[in-house]
Design a protein around this motif. Structure first.
Motif, PDB file in Angstrom:
ATOM      1  N   VAL A   1       0.842  -1.202   0.000  1.00  0.00           N
ATOM      2  CA  VAL A   1       0.000   0.000   0.000  1.00  0.00           C
ATOM      3  C   VAL A   1       0.877   1.252   0.000  1.00  0.00           C
ATOM      4  O   VAL A   1       0.679   2.169  -0.799  1.00  0.00           O
ATOM      5  N   ASN A   2       1.851   1.287   0.895  1.00  0.00           N
ATOM      6  CA  ASN A   2       2.773   2.422   0.996  1.00  0.00           C
ATOM      7  C   ASN A   2       4.213   1.898   0.973  1.00  0.00           C
ATOM      8  O   ASN A   2       4.836   1.717   2.027  1.00  0.00           O
ATOM      9  N   PRO A   3       4.760   1.647  -0.204  1.00  0.00           N
ATOM     10  CA  PRO A   3       6.103   1.069  -0.317  1.00  0.00           C
ATOM     11  C   PRO A   3       7.176   2.016   0.212  1.00  0.00           C
ATOM     12  O   PRO A   3       7.041   3.243   0.133  1.00  0.00           O
ATOM     13  N   ASN A   4       8.282   1.422   0.718  1.00  0.00           N
ATOM     14  CA  ASN A   4       9.412   2.237   1.159  1.00  0.00           C
ATOM     15  C   ASN A   4      10.215   2.717  -0.057  1.00  0.00           C
ATOM     16  O   ASN A   4       9.898   2.386  -1.200  1.00  0.00           O
ATOM     17  N   ALA A   5      11.270   3.498   0.209  1.00  0.00           N
ATOM     18  CA  ALA A   5      12.034   4.126  -0.878  1.00  0.00           C
ATOM     19  C   ALA A   5      12.647   3.099  -1.818  1.00  0.00           C
ATOM     20  O   ALA A   5      12.629   3.268  -3.047  1.00  0.00           O
ATOM     21  N   ALA A   6      13.188   2.016  -1.252  1.00  0.00           N
ATOM     22  CA  ALA A   6      13.809   0.984  -2.092  1.00  0.00           C
ATOM     23  C   ALA A   6      12.784   0.329  -2.997  1.00  0.00           C
ATOM     24  O   ALA A   6      13.029   0.105  -4.193  1.00  0.00           O
ATOM     25  N   ASN A   7      11.621   0.015  -2.443  1.00  0.00           N
ATOM     26  CA  ASN A   7      10.580  -0.615  -3.249  1.00  0.00           C
ATOM     27  C   ASN A   7      10.012   0.350  -4.286  1.00  0.00           C
ATOM     28  O   ASN A   7       9.633  -0.061  -5.391  1.00  0.00           O
ATOM     29  N   LEU A   8       9.944   1.638  -3.946  1.00  0.00           N
ATOM     30  CA  LEU A   8       9.463   2.623  -4.922  1.00  0.00           C
ATOM     31  C   LEU A   8      10.380   2.690  -6.136  1.00  0.00           C
ATOM     32  O   LEU A   8       9.904   2.798  -7.278  1.00  0.00           O
ATOM     33  N   LYS A   9      11.696   2.610  -5.911  1.00  0.00           N
ATOM     34  CA  LYS A   9      12.627   2.593  -7.041  1.00  0.00           C
ATOM     35  C   LYS A   9      12.398   1.370  -7.913  1.00  0.00           C
ATOM     36  O   LYS A   9      12.417   1.446  -9.146  1.00  0.00           O
ATOM     37  N   ARG A  10      12.191   0.227  -7.267  1.00  0.00           N
ATOM     38  CA  ARG A  10      11.912  -0.994  -8.014  1.00  0.00           C
ATOM     39  C   ARG A  10      10.616  -0.845  -8.817  1.00  0.00           C
ATOM     40  O   ARG A  10      10.552  -1.204 -10.002  1.00  0.00           O
TER      41      ARG A  10
ATOM     42  N   VAL B   1       5.491 -13.451 -27.435  1.00  0.00           N
ATOM     43  CA  VAL B   1       5.838 -13.086 -26.064  1.00  0.00           C
ATOM     44  C   VAL B   1       6.897 -11.985 -26.110  1.00  0.00           C
ATOM     45  O   VAL B   1       7.992 -12.190 -26.628  1.00  0.00           O
ATOM     46  N   ILE B   2       6.542 -10.796 -25.574  1.00  0.00           N
ATOM     47  CA  ILE B   2       7.455  -9.647 -25.684  1.00  0.00           C
ATOM     48  C   ILE B   2       8.034  -9.206 -24.347  1.00  0.00           C
ATOM     49  O   ILE B   2       8.956  -8.390 -24.316  1.00  0.00           O
ATOM     50  N   LEU B   3       7.503  -9.712 -23.240  1.00  0.00           N
ATOM     51  CA  LEU B   3       8.051  -9.344 -21.935  1.00  0.00           C
ATOM     52  C   LEU B   3       7.654 -10.388 -20.902  1.00  0.00           C
ATOM     53  O   LEU B   3       6.503 -10.845 -20.876  1.00  0.00           O
ATOM     54  N   LEU B   4       8.619 -10.751 -20.062  1.00  0.00           N
ATOM     55  CA  LEU B   4       8.390 -11.625 -18.914  1.00  0.00           C
ATOM     56  C   LEU B   4       8.964 -10.929 -17.694  1.00  0.00           C
ATOM     57  O   LEU B   4       9.975 -10.223 -17.782  1.00  0.00           O
ATOM     58  N   GLY B   5       8.340 -11.116 -16.530  1.00  0.00           N
ATOM     59  CA  GLY B   5       8.885 -10.506 -15.332  1.00  0.00           C
ATOM     60  C   GLY B   5       8.262 -11.075 -14.077  1.00  0.00           C
ATOM     61  O   GLY B   5       7.252 -11.788 -14.132  1.00  0.00           O
ATOM     62  N   ASP B   6       8.898 -10.758 -12.955  1.00  0.00           N
ATOM     63  CA  ASP B   6       8.352 -11.069 -11.637  1.00  0.00           C
ATOM     64  C   ASP B   6       8.349  -9.747 -10.887  1.00  0.00           C
ATOM     65  O   ASP B   6       9.365  -9.332 -10.325  1.00  0.00           O
ATOM     66  N   TYR B   7       7.206  -9.058 -10.893  1.00  0.00           N
ATOM     67  CA  TYR B   7       7.120  -7.667 -10.497  1.00  0.00           C
ATOM     68  C   TYR B   7       6.527  -7.482  -9.101  1.00  0.00           C
ATOM     69  O   TYR B   7       5.808  -8.354  -8.586  1.00  0.00           O
TER      70      TYR B   7
ATOM     71  N   ARG C   1      11.099   1.371 -11.888  1.00  0.00           N
ATOM     72  CA  ARG C   1      11.865   0.668 -12.922  1.00  0.00           C
ATOM     73  C   ARG C   1      10.979  -0.349 -13.641  1.00  0.00           C
ATOM     74  O   ARG C   1      10.985  -0.444 -14.880  1.00  0.00           O
ATOM     75  N   GLU C   2      10.195  -1.094 -12.876  1.00  0.00           N
ATOM     76  CA  GLU C   2       9.318  -2.109 -13.469  1.00  0.00           C
ATOM     77  C   GLU C   2       8.203  -1.474 -14.290  1.00  0.00           C
ATOM     78  O   GLU C   2       7.825  -1.989 -15.355  1.00  0.00           O
ATOM     79  N   LEU C   3       7.671  -0.344 -13.823  1.00  0.00           N
ATOM     80  CA  LEU C   3       6.608   0.346 -14.562  1.00  0.00           C
ATOM     81  C   LEU C   3       7.118   0.824 -15.911  1.00  0.00           C
ATOM     82  O   LEU C   3       6.436   0.664 -16.934  1.00  0.00           O
ATOM     83  N   ALA C   4       8.320   1.393 -15.951  1.00  0.00           N
ATOM     84  CA  ALA C   4       8.894   1.867 -17.211  1.00  0.00           C
ATOM     85  C   ALA C   4       9.061   0.714 -18.195  1.00  0.00           C
ATOM     86  O   ALA C   4       8.791   0.850 -19.395  1.00  0.00           O
ATOM     87  N   GLU C   5       9.487  -0.436 -17.701  1.00  0.00           N
ATOM     88  CA  GLU C   5       9.669  -1.617 -18.541  1.00  0.00           C
ATOM     89  C   GLU C   5       8.347  -2.080 -19.136  1.00  0.00           C
ATOM     90  O   GLU C   5       8.249  -2.406 -20.325  1.00  0.00           O
TER      91      GLU C   5
ATOM     92  N   ASN D   1       2.581  -6.936  -9.758  1.00  0.00           N
ATOM     93  CA  ASN D   1       1.958  -7.905 -10.666  1.00  0.00           C
ATOM     94  C   ASN D   1       2.403  -9.340 -10.446  1.00  0.00           C
ATOM     95  O   ASN D   1       1.773 -10.263 -10.972  1.00  0.00           O
ATOM     96  N   GLY D   2       3.497  -9.546  -9.719  1.00  0.00           N
ATOM     97  CA  GLY D   2       4.019 -10.899  -9.576  1.00  0.00           C
ATOM     98  C   GLY D   2       4.516 -11.429 -10.912  1.00  0.00           C
ATOM     99  O   GLY D   2       4.950 -10.667 -11.784  1.00  0.00           O
ATOM    100  N   LYS D   3       4.449 -12.727 -11.094  1.00  0.00           N
ATOM    101  CA  LYS D   3       4.911 -13.348 -12.342  1.00  0.00           C
ATOM    102  C   LYS D   3       3.974 -12.932 -13.479  1.00  0.00           C
ATOM    103  O   LYS D   3       2.758 -13.129 -13.398  1.00  0.00           O
ATOM    104  N   THR D   4       4.578 -12.371 -14.544  1.00  0.00           N
ATOM    105  CA  THR D   4       3.815 -11.657 -15.570  1.00  0.00           C
ATOM    106  C   THR D   4       4.293 -12.014 -16.971  1.00  0.00           C
ATOM    107  O   THR D   4       5.489 -12.178 -17.197  1.00  0.00           O
TER     108      THR D   4
END
Length: 277
Positions: free
Chosen positions: A115-124, A196-202, A127-131, A205-208
């Motif tokens: 709900v309210n991520p810390n600074a480290a998680n916000l950076k992650r 398939v153009i993108l795979l991730g564990d976000y 980065r994941e949103l841009a991808e 979103n989790g495994k995507t």
């Protein structure tokens, strides 16, 4: 007199006959919906853009081209325009966006970081949103194999598209996809052929898995327990891509399915004949 009545009846019937199957299926011009616009007849496909992004253009029938435009949830009801490029130049084509009410959903999460991520998680997250945004903006020349899409899993619809979501009482982004209630491990199939153009564990979103169906029509599947494809795989319609899970920000096993058109997240229910006005 009978001849006049017959001609009048035929004239009244013409618009319904002229409107093709794809238009009847997909034309739901609301915020988070789809507008189908007649581009007329031409020897070669015209191109179109909406909000400076390329739009899906296909044949409705043997002679008529149509633009299939994704409308972002943020668009206000009222007039909108697309730009259409043909051999004769560029013209503007207008359409009207109607109102639609989306209900609220309130969810309680034990993990406060979701709900309210810390600074480290916000950076992650950034980065994941841009991808993921880069994947949503993919526009390949391939034609979608089908636009009446298959359900990716056999299960009832749970959370609908467009819900105003409150996590632990705090409002966050609206629900950008359609949820299916399904047990963990349920196979997920491609609703149309694609790459398939993108795979991730976000974080959220989790495994995507992202699948490009062609011309800006993108599927995203998330919260998977298992991914069964690799980057670059070509999936046939109905090809298995993974299994249902509860990874990321999820309160239990389910499939979250996004559909994106011209980088606008739109209601997947439109494409499976389950849209509720």
């Amino acid at each position: 007199m009978r001849l006049v009545l017959l001609l009048l009846t035929l004239c009244l019937a013409l618009p319904a006959q002229a409107e093709g199957f794809i238009t009847r299926l997909l034309n739901q011009p609301v915020p988070g919906g789809v507008a189908v616009l007649d581009l007329g007849s031409a020897a070669s496909a015209p191109s179109a853009t909406y909000q400076d992004k390329p739009v899906l253009v296909i044949h409705e029938d043997a002679t008529r081209w149509i633009a299939i435009v994704g409308i972002p949830l943020t668009v206000a009801p009222g007039p909108q325009r697309i730009a259409v490029q043909t051999g004769d130049g560029t013209q503007s084509l207008s359409f009207q966006v109607a109102r639609k009410h989306y209900v609220e959903q309130r969810i309680t999460l034990k993990n406060k970081q979701q709900v309210n991520p810390n600074a480290a998680n916000l950076k992650r997250i950034e980065r994941e949103l841009a991808e993921q945004i880069r994947a949503y903006r993919t526009f390949s020349p391939r034609q979608p194999s089908n636009l009446l899409l298959d359900k990716p899993v056999n299960g009832p619809l749970s959370s609908p598209f467009g819900l105003r979501r409150f996590f632990n009482g705090e409002e966050r982004n609206p629900h950008s996809g359609l949820d299916f209630a399904a047990t963990r491990g349920t196979p997920i199939k491609a609703p149309a052929a694609g790459k398939v153009i993108l795979l991730g564990d976000y974080f959220f979103n989790g495994k995507t898995v992202f699948v490009d169906h062609g011309q800006g029509l993108i599927s995203m599947f998330c919260h998977l327990s298992q991914i069964d494809v690799t980057l670059g795989d070509e999936l046939p319609r109905g090809g298995m891509l993974g299994k249902v899970g509860a990874t990321g920000r999820a309160t239990g096993p389910h499939l979250h399915w996004n559909i994106s058109l011209n980088d606008a997240r739109v209601d997947p229910a439109i494409f499976i004949g389950a849209f509720q006005p």
